[in-house]
Design a protein around this motif. Sequence first.
Motif, mmCIF file in Angstrom:
data_model
loop_
_atom_site.group_PDB
_atom_site.id
_atom_site.type_symbol
_atom_site.label_atom_id
_atom_site.label_comp_id
_atom_site.label_asym_id
_atom_site.label_seq_id
_atom_site.Cartn_x
_atom_site.Cartn_y
_atom_site.Cartn_z
ATOM 1 N N GLU A 289 6.057 -8.350 4.924
ATOM 2 C CA GLU A 289 5.166 -7.266 4.190
ATOM 3 C C GLU A 289 5.767 -6.234 3.631
ATOM 4 O OE1 GLU A 289 2.160 -6.304 6.923
ATOM 5 O OE2 GLU A 289 1.269 -8.559 7.342
ATOM 6 N N THR B 30 -3.413 3.502 3.917
ATOM 7 C CA THR B 30 -4.128 2.582 2.928
ATOM 8 C C THR B 30 -4.921 3.284 2.282
ATOM 9 O OG1 THR B 30 -5.731 1.999 4.517
ATOM 10 C CG2 THR B 30 -3.785 0.502 4.447
ATOM 11 N N LEU B 31 -5.854 2.922 1.313
ATOM 12 C CA LEU B 31 -6.904 3.769 0.415
ATOM 13 C C LEU B 31 -7.943 4.256 1.143
ATOM 14 C CD1 LEU B 31 -7.060 1.475 -2.724
ATOM 15 C CD2 LEU B 31 -5.817 3.327 -2.555
ATOM 16 N N GLU B 32 -8.248 3.655 2.582
ATOM 17 C CA GLU B 32 -9.414 4.049 3.327
ATOM 18 C C GLU B 32 -9.001 4.518 4.698
ATOM 19 O OE1 GLU B 32 -12.127 0.806 3.627
ATOM 20 O OE2 GLU B 32 -12.819 1.120 1.479
ATOM 21 N N THR C 97 -2.996 1.207 8.216
ATOM 22 C CA THR C 97 -2.779 -0.048 8.833
ATOM 23 C C THR C 97 -1.567 -0.189 9.956
ATOM 24 O OG1 THR C 97 -3.090 -1.303 6.788
ATOM 25 C CG2 THR C 97 -1.905 -2.493 8.174
ATOM 26 N N THR D 177 -1.751 -6.793 13.027
ATOM 27 C CA THR D 177 -2.050 -5.789 12.040
ATOM 28 C C THR D 177 -3.554 -5.306 12.324
ATOM 29 O OG1 THR D 177 -0.720 -6.757 10.379
ATOM 30 C CG2 THR D 177 -2.397 -5.170 9.600
ATOM 31 N N SER E 47 -6.307 -2.915 10.371
ATOM 32 C CA SER E 47 -6.844 -1.844 9.563
ATOM 33 C C SER E 47 -7.911 -0.853 9.932
ATOM 34 C CB SER E 47 -7.314 -2.732 8.396
ATOM 35 O OG SER E 47 -6.198 -3.527 7.724
ATOM 36 N N THR F 38 -10.062 2.754 9.726
ATOM 37 C CA THR F 38 -10.777 3.779 8.969
ATOM 38 C C THR F 38 -10.497 5.308 9.760
ATOM 39 O OG1 THR F 38 -12.166 2.150 7.917
ATOM 40 C CG2 THR F 38 -12.533 4.827 7.556
#
Length: 776
Positions: free
Chosen positions: A252, A341-343, A346, A377, A379, A381
């Motif tokens: 990755e 990450t955008l939000e 990870t 993984t 993800s 917030t």
Amino acid sequence: MVCLSAHHRPSCRLLILFCLLHPGASDQPYPTLNTPGEEASSIQGVRGKSVDLECRTGAAPVAVLWSFAPLGSLVLRPVAVTNGVSSKVESWALALGVVSLRNSTLVIEELRESACGHFLCQTLLMSGGQVHTTYSYLTLTVLVPVSKPRVQLNDLSPVEGVSVVATCAVREGTEPLAFSWHHHTPQGPGEVLVGLSQPRLQLDPVNRTHLGWYMCSVGNAVNELKSDGAFLDVVYGPDKPVITVEPLGLSEDGIWASEKEEVTLSCLAASNPPSHYVWFRDNSQIHTGPTYIIASASRTHTGLYTCLAHNRHLDTHTQTTVQLTIYYPPEGQPSCAVLPTLEGVTLLCAWPGGFPNAQLHWEGPQGIGPSASSNVTWSYTVTGLPNGSVFTCMGQHPTLAIPIFCRVTLWEPSGSPTCWTTATVGDQFIMLSCEWPGGEPPAMLSWLDRQQQSLGDLSPSQAVYLLQAQSELAGREFTCQGSHPLKAPGSHCQLRLEVPQLTVTEPRVSVLEGEEAWLGCALQRGTPPAQLLWLGPQQQQLEGSTFGFTLHPEGTHLRLQVRDADPAHHRGTYQCVARNALGNSSQSVLLEILSKCKGCVCSRGYPAPPNVTISRLTYRRQRREVQLQWAIYGPGNLTGFLVQQRASVPSSEDGAWEVAASDIEPESRDRHLGGLDPAVLYAFRILAMNHHTAGHPSEVKTPVDPAFSAYPAVLGAAGTGAVVALATSLLVFQYAARHPHTFPCTETASITSSPDPIQESIDAPVNVTITVTATP
């Protein structure tokens, strides 16, 4: 013309024939062509070949005469004549070729272009006892073969995207001409037909597929020839490099390889001429060439690998960066990582290798996360998540009695990004570097130009961008933008690229002959790294080994010491130069070396000025200024005065003399000198000047406080209201009298010599005690 009584001679017989066929020839040697109603026949010949012109005579003629008129002319000229027994060819007929007669046929070999025109064949026939004349008209066209064509390119090495015109040039050949174009690439199967009928082939715009040899073929009714190939070398690139790794392992993050195996990184960027490759790992250059081999990979080889492709002809470059990760068997404990990450973030947990694969499971502050084998993984917030939040990855394996844990703590990086510049590859490139260490996950960094356009890709913790060094970059600003999931808004740092600027201590330095001079300059600002150097009056660089000079680098300062100042070698304008990858700047310093009088002879023809003595030297304005008064004695002319100062210490190695004032009028006898440091004890001396000739320096003196000045100091006060003030002042006055060894030669004045001028006398110290008694 008389044509009788010569029947027995062949030449005369031919002459008679000429007279018969050309009546009145003596009056008109070149008769005109009067074409009768009969139409002329046309015939073609090839230059350099042979052509036969047949005369339609019918019965056997008594005589045949051939005449010729060029195209556009009606004037005939005789070419050849025959009576069947003998023949004669005019000498000028060589202009048509090699001309001969075969019976009545005119044969022209080695045909020339000048034979193009009208031919008239006149015959003399005897029929029924009467003489008849016949005429045959022929028009000869001479065809010229096509010469070998040659291909001309208006640009042999065009840059991809421009327009290129290929021209097929033929020196000669009878039209119409037929053209055809062929193209052959170095790797192609063969020639390809690319154009017909035109002598010009336009490639607009030219691209890399047009590279190769271009040939043209030209033909006419006579022949067809093909040119040699003209090579079109299209310059392009480099394209963005493509990095391949063997053995290939993708993750990755980028590319991975097993520990202890050989790893080959290859870089290829389409370019003509071929690219020059430079490899970087993180911020360090590690290799030059298209292939970089790691003989035995270890965990220390993990990092960012950047391939820079450079087209030296176009002076352009591109780069590609990959992340290489070295994997190893599942030893120790699971490894945890976090990526922004955008939000949010990870979370990565990996424990690769082993058999079977380890089972991994995430747990966080707000509950249980996903599970997977080898790596997992999650993800997450991070909205509202406090700094310092802990996430745990639990690794389980059948061979282990208890689970093994790894943890990730999210925290913000401290401070803000740090920017700096580095010159690389012999100052050909400027590397913009940005670092924002710490934090979990690492902050993402990217470089922006002054229009806030991104330069390159986002990079974690560090961002590097290479610029080709050029003067146009001076004044440009670049921003390194950093972002982190837990930090909103992000932070940034800025760089402004500048040519180095410097300042000199004094633009004009004056010293006496034989003494030492100090020239100083300092770097004020500019993009590092910058270099300071001194150039001599002949623009030569002064090194530490240059005789008579010593360089004293002190941080951003560079001082130049000139020893034993000699007017013949050391006087002139010196330059301090500051250089960096963007350019350079310089400041000039004028070094004046004042000559000393030696006995009765003074340099430059100017006699020695009078001697000077200091009559008063006192402090002013809290010892930040001094008032200097002097007097002159002895004969001599003068044009001004020179005051010198230095920091005086009780040692034989006092500081170097510096010019305190040099623009003093010859009528002046006092001067205020400012800019002094109250904490420093200064010494002064004065010299009379006659143009560039200096007199003997005066005695050396240090300033004293003016009369009736005191500096009280309040030490304290005690409980009964008594105030005791004690002021103590210790004044140490030093002066040294310096007199010349010998005085200027005169007949009217006699001066008693003083002690050795090199020795400096020091005034005896004066102790002053002030006692103040305060009554309650």
